[in-house]
Design a protein around this motif. Structure first.
Motif, PDB file in Angstrom:
ATOM      1  N   SER A  51       0.811  -1.309  -0.096  1.00  0.00           N
ATOM      2  CA  SER A  51       0.052   0.031   0.048  1.00  0.00           C
ATOM      3  C   SER A  51       0.827   1.436   0.011  1.00  0.00           C
ATOM      4  CB  SER A  51      -0.792   0.007   1.115  1.00  0.00           C
ATOM      5  OG  SER A  51      -1.492   1.249   1.227  1.00  0.00           O
ATOM      6  N   ARG A  52       2.023   1.229   0.722  1.00  0.00           N
ATOM      7  CA  ARG A  52       2.680   2.415   0.880  1.00  0.00           C
ATOM      8  C   ARG A  52       3.695   2.502  -0.416  1.00  0.00           C
ATOM      9  NH1 ARG A  52       5.879   4.744   6.320  1.00  0.00           N
ATOM     10  NH2 ARG A  52       7.176   6.408   5.198  1.00  0.00           N
ATOM     11  N   TYR A  53       4.323   1.493  -0.779  1.00  0.00           N
ATOM     12  CA  TYR A  53       5.308   1.547  -1.879  1.00  0.00           C
ATOM     13  C   TYR A  53       5.200   1.008  -2.984  1.00  0.00           C
ATOM     14  CZ  TYR A  53       8.389   3.032   2.057  1.00  0.00           C
ATOM     15  OH  TYR A  53       8.960   3.392   3.247  1.00  0.00           O
ATOM     16  N   GLY A  54       3.812   0.163  -3.329  1.00  0.00           N
ATOM     17  CA  GLY A  54       3.721  -0.488  -4.312  1.00  0.00           C
ATOM     18  C   GLY A  54       4.577  -1.688  -4.549  1.00  0.00           C
ATOM     19  N   VAL A 184       2.684  -6.917 -16.190  1.00  0.00           N
ATOM     20  CA  VAL A 184       3.973  -7.135 -15.985  1.00  0.00           C
ATOM     21  C   VAL A 184       4.884  -5.750 -15.951  1.00  0.00           C
ATOM     22  CG1 VAL A 184       6.101  -8.519 -16.856  1.00  0.00           C
ATOM     23  CG2 VAL A 184       3.957  -9.658 -16.909  1.00  0.00           C
ATOM     24  N   GLY A 185       4.721  -4.946 -16.580  1.00  0.00           N
ATOM     25  CA  GLY A 185       5.611  -3.719 -16.822  1.00  0.00           C
ATOM     26  C   GLY A 185       5.651  -3.063 -15.618  1.00  0.00           C
ATOM     27  N   GLU A 186       4.419  -2.875 -14.729  1.00  0.00           N
ATOM     28  CA  GLU A 186       4.352  -2.074 -13.566  1.00  0.00           C
ATOM     29  C   GLU A 186       5.371  -2.894 -12.503  1.00  0.00           C
ATOM     30  OE1 GLU A 186       1.177  -0.154 -10.546  1.00  0.00           O
ATOM     31  OE2 GLU A 186       0.660  -0.785 -12.789  1.00  0.00           O
ATOM     32  N   GLU A 295      -2.802  -2.712  -5.060  1.00  0.00           N
ATOM     33  CA  GLU A 295      -3.909  -2.445  -6.102  1.00  0.00           C
ATOM     34  C   GLU A 295      -5.334  -2.296  -5.447  1.00  0.00           C
ATOM     35  OE1 GLU A 295      -2.997  -2.258  -9.215  1.00  0.00           O
ATOM     36  OE2 GLU A 295      -0.951  -2.896  -8.910  1.00  0.00           O
ATOM     37  N   LEU A 296      -5.392  -2.617  -4.078  1.00  0.00           N
ATOM     38  CA  LEU A 296      -6.689  -2.242  -3.500  1.00  0.00           C
ATOM     39  C   LEU A 296      -6.621  -1.257  -2.566  1.00  0.00           C
ATOM     40  CD1 LEU A 296      -8.086  -6.093  -2.913  1.00  0.00           C
ATOM     41  CD2 LEU A 296      -8.801  -4.500  -4.776  1.00  0.00           C
ATOM     42  N   LEU A 297      -5.460  -1.383  -1.726  1.00  0.00           N
ATOM     43  CA  LEU A 297      -5.120  -0.390  -0.610  1.00  0.00           C
ATOM     44  C   LEU A 297      -4.677   0.961  -1.045  1.00  0.00           C
ATOM     45  CD1 LEU A 297      -3.870  -2.835   2.213  1.00  0.00           C
ATOM     46  CD2 LEU A 297      -5.979  -2.056   1.947  1.00  0.00           C
ATOM     47  N   ILE A 302      -4.933   3.817   1.926  1.00  0.00           N
ATOM     48  CA  ILE A 302      -5.009   2.836   3.279  1.00  0.00           C
ATOM     49  C   ILE A 302      -3.963   2.253   3.612  1.00  0.00           C
ATOM     50  CG2 ILE A 302      -6.325   1.450   4.549  1.00  0.00           C
ATOM     51  CD1 ILE A 302      -8.728   1.831   2.597  1.00  0.00           C
ATOM     52  N   VAL A 303      -3.236   2.593   4.738  1.00  0.00           N
ATOM     53  CA  VAL A 303      -2.102   1.860   5.311  1.00  0.00           C
ATOM     54  C   VAL A 303      -2.739   1.435   6.540  1.00  0.00           C
ATOM     55  CG1 VAL A 303       0.170   1.622   5.922  1.00  0.00           C
ATOM     56  CG2 VAL A 303      -0.617   3.015   4.062  1.00  0.00           C
ATOM     57  N   PRO A 304      -3.254   0.204   6.657  1.00  0.00           N
ATOM     58  CA  PRO A 304      -3.982  -0.141   7.706  1.00  0.00           C
ATOM     59  C   PRO A 304      -3.103  -0.729   8.852  1.00  0.00           C
ATOM     60  CG  PRO A 304      -4.462  -1.931   5.998  1.00  0.00           C
ATOM     61  CD  PRO A 304      -3.795  -0.757   5.615  1.00  0.00           C
TER      62      PRO A 304
END
Length: 481
Positions: A51-54, A184-186, A295-297, A302-304
């Motif tokens: 969530s924070r860094y992908g 894949v690229g991301e 992809e969701l958070l 959101i960083v729960p």
């Protein structure tokens, strides 16, 4: 060290290794290790990092997975070659008698109690999201049910149960991640090592330190390899002070010894593949949780914290897949946490039973009483001298009763797991150093770690030493990095 002690240590005999498709029947230890390693670390920390860094630190994840593969393989190497458990090897290290056994045993008892309690609390919190009842009911139920499974069945039953859990977990979390997969690229951008502007070592340390197994999980691989009889049955030497009786054969019949070492090399390849199955399976689960976090958070900002990870992920996936997505992810999280408890309740007691039998020596196997005389104390000591009985004793006490006490006293899973996390962080480099020294000094040269495994073990030891020092300074002294 005497001349006799300096000679290589090889098991007295070994059966023919499996080949072809029959090797598939031998991958259970890898699946057990996988399900034991993807519990709280994957569920709690990985989605937060995503969530924070992908995918920025995907490269770090892959490096730690490589380290872990080499570490568990080297622990398994000692058992395959010698027919002994890893603690039997630590007993023979130079220095004060059994110093390494005490160094491992006492802190791990603390880690076992708090980790089982903390993960059970997480399971209870996760089940409360969708089912009636409270956290305590579910936590108590999962601890008791998994302990019954471990005590009532031998290794094969636990292996089958955790293997099924491992397969379901990979499919379920993988399916969820594929549904939101960005391309894949991301993800490929995360394969390039680098540190971004938002680098926060305090945030990343728990994740880096607990990717896959901690120190105890590394040792368990040796016990599951022994229980599956890779290279042959365990040649129990707990409490023995004399060197193995096969050393004379090693000098006198080189042809026979060479054939035996050739078989052990083939067993090593089977064991190495088993280790790959474990780390690749665990790695896929962790990457899937990273995808879900990214992809969701991340789009929601959101960083729960704590078990809120499960609540937020299931809610957001239900927006993608509806009710099916909600239940799919909830089941995945419960399997990850519940399966970890089952594997932990099998792994820790094996370690504690081995340590106790080594430390007790002949005191748990006393001479028979005179004919016609019945001494209840001697009967009890002989009962505990059986490895399976001792293991079950520790299942009941250290990973069932005591965790229940801790759970009802503390309740907060994050606070409980913090203690176990510190022990795991400090113990991992210790396990790495002891195992590398053992394999380099006790095994025949052609069965020792190779030219690549040795530097990777050194690097992994240095890496986890740095993680342990930083984590300890932050958690215990509030050091601001």
């Amino acid at each position: 060290m005497t001349q006799t002690q300096a000679r290589p240590d090889v098991r007295s005999g070994t059966p023919k290794p499996p080949s072809g498709w029959t090797q598939l029947k031998w991958y259970g230890p890898g699946l057990m290790w996988m399900i034991s390693s993807v519990g709280s670390g994957s569920v709690l920390f990985t989605p937060r990092v995503g969530s924070r860094y992908g995918y920025e630190y995907l490269w770090a994840l892959l490096i730690v997975i490589l380290f872990m593969w080499v570490m568990i393989r080297e622990v398994g190497r000692y058992t395959v070659v010698t027919g002994k458990t890893i603690l039997d090897g630590y007993r023979d290290l130079p220095g004060p008698k059994n110093w390494a056994i005490w160094l491992i045993f006492l802190p791990q008892v603390v880690a076992a109690v708090v980790t089982i309690a903390g993960i059970a609390a997480l399971v209870g919190s996760a089940l409360m999201l969708a089912l009636p009842g409270n956290q305590a009911v579910y936590a108590v139920a999962i601890i008791l049910l998994s302990s019954v499974l471990v005590v009532s069945g031998r290794y094969s039953k636990v292996e089958k149960a955790t293997s099924v859990m491992a397969g379901v977990l990979i499919l379920a979390v993988g399916a969820a991640a594929i549904q939101v997969f960005p391309g894949v690229g991301e993800i490929a951008g995360g394969l390039v090592p680098g540190i971004g502007d938002d680098f926060d070592i305090e945030f990343l340390l728990p994740w880096l330190g607990f990717i896959l197994a901690g120190a105890a999980g590394i040792m368990w691989f040796s016990y599951w390899v022994a229980a599956r009889e890779y290279g042959g049955p365990v040649e129990d030497s707990a409490g023995a002070d004399q060197p193995p009786d096969n050393l004379g054969d090693y000098d006198n019949d080189e042809d026979f010894q060479q054939r035996r070492r050739d078989r052990l090399q083939r067993w090593m390849r089977v064991m190495s593949t088993t280790a790959i199955v474990g780390v690749v399976g665990g790695g896929l689960v962790i990457v899937a949780f990273m995808v879900l976090g990214a992809e969701l958070l991340q789009p929601e900002g959101i960083v729960p914290e704590g078990i809120a990870v499960a609540e937020d992920l299931t809610r957001l996936l239900s927006e993608v897949w509806g009710e099916f997505g909600y239940w799919l992810l909830l089941v995945s999280i419960v399997i990850a946490l519940g399966g970890t408890i089952v594997a932990n309740q099998d792994g820790w007691p094996r370690t504690f039973a081995d340590a106790t039998l080594i430390l007790a020596g002949d005191r748990l196997n006393p001479e028979p009483s005179p004919e016609g005389h019945r001494d209840e104390r001697l009967q009890w000591r002989r009962w505990l001298g059986d490895r399976d009985n001792m293991k079950n004793f520790y299942v009941i006490v250290t990973v069932t009763v005591l965790p229940l006490v801790v759970f009802f006293v503390v309740r907060d899973p994050v606070d409980i797991l913090e203690v176990g996390g510190i022990v795991a962080a400090i113990h991992t480099p210790v396990i790495v150093g002891l195992t590398l020294y053992l394999n380099k000094t006790k095994l025949p040269e052609d069965l020792q770690p190779g030219w690549l495994a040795t530097p990777i073990m050194v690097l992994s030891g240095l890496f986890f030493t740095a993680v342990a020092v930083l984590y300890f300074m932050i958690e215990r002294f509030g050091m601001d990095l």
